[in-house]
Design an enzyme around this catalytic site. Structure first.
Site, PDB file in Angstrom:
ATOM      1  N   TYR A  12     -27.245 -17.316   0.622  1.00  0.00           N
ATOM      2  CA  TYR A  12     -28.287 -17.203  -0.405  1.00  0.00           C
ATOM      3  C   TYR A  12     -28.292 -15.808  -1.021  1.00  0.00           C
ATOM      4  CZ  TYR A  12     -32.966 -16.985  -2.472  1.00  0.00           C
ATOM      5  OH  TYR A  12     -34.031 -16.806  -3.337  1.00  0.00           O
ATOM      6  N   SER A  13     -28.223 -14.781  -0.187  1.00  0.00           N
ATOM      7  CA  SER A  13     -28.190 -13.407  -0.690  1.00  0.00           C
ATOM      8  C   SER A  13     -26.996 -13.205  -1.620  1.00  0.00           C
ATOM      9  CB  SER A  13     -28.119 -12.413   0.478  1.00  0.00           C
ATOM     10  OG  SER A  13     -29.257 -12.486   1.302  1.00  0.00           O
TER      11      SER A  13
END
Length: 233
Positions: A154-155
């Site tokens: 996600y990051s």
């Protein structure tokens, strides 16, 4: 703030804007805030039932992960608005957990929705935005600045979205198109409770979504092209 991070403010009264992800909590609030300031809207989302509940804008059913979404939005903009002055991309998905425990299909969906789809969309909307000297605003996230363990994919997806905005800001300058990158801190939209996989870690109390939405629209109004998590304090 450097000159590269600021631009001319936008006159939002009468501006023709597509809000992508308008069926999400933050996207719907951004749409409402823009409507309050006089903007003419397309509200774009993949959930027809939730689109039907929105009180603002012309609904366009489309999934940002589908390459055809941009074509549908461009056609609706020409038909209903006579063009397009800007697009706000507030669509996004999240997943939690160690990378080793994250299914391949989840990694793929994170990048499709958070990075690839927005680029597909923008490719198809650029002719309209170049015609109007318009803008694109990408809603990224604090993890683009401060990646977190247990949120590697996600990051990375949000960092990629922010990187694309930085590059496009330079690339599109000669076409008169402004590019905004907004990276809000954790916001109480409920998204953390609807991950593609995994369970959210204990997070601090997030910001109120309506305040984040107003800050996003304020950035457009004043021409603040780069809005980091610290700018929401």
């Amino acid at each position: 703030m450097s000159a590269a991070q600021t631009g001319a403010g936008r006159d939002l009264d009468g501006a023709r804007i597509a809000v992508v992800g308008a069926t999400g909590v933050l996207g719907s609030l951004v749409a409402e805030e823009l409507a309050r300031r006089g903007s003419r809207l397309l509200v774009v989302g993949r959930d027809p039932d939730r689109l039907a509940t929105l009180d603002v804008g012309v609904p366009v059913e489309a999934d940002v992960g589908d390459a055809a979404a941009g074509t549908a939005v461009a056609a609706a903009a020409r038909e209903h608005l006579g063009g397009l002055d800007g697009v706000v991309n507030a669509a996004g998905v999240v997943a939690f957990g160690p990378l080793a425990d994250t299914p391949d299909i989840v990694v793929e969906e994170l990048f499709l929705t958070n990075v690839i789809g927005p680029l597909f969309l923008l490719r198809r909307l650029l002719p309209l935005l170049e015609e109007s000297g318009g803008f694109v605003l990408q809603v990224s996230a604090v993890v683009a600045e401060r990646p977190m363990a247990g949120m590697a994919a996600y990051s990375a997806s949000k960092a990629a979205l922010s990187a694309s905005a930085t590059a496009l800001r330079l690339e599109l300058r000669r076409h008169g198109v402004q590019v905004y990158d907004v990276r809000p801190p954790h916001t109480e939209t409920g998204l953390a409770g609807r991950p593609l996989s995994g369970v959210a870690p204990r997070l601090p109390q997030g910001l109120a979504p309506h305040l984040v939405a107003a800050r996003i629209v304020d950035a457009l109004a004043v021409g603040q092209l780069d809005v980091g998590a610290g700018d929401f304090a």
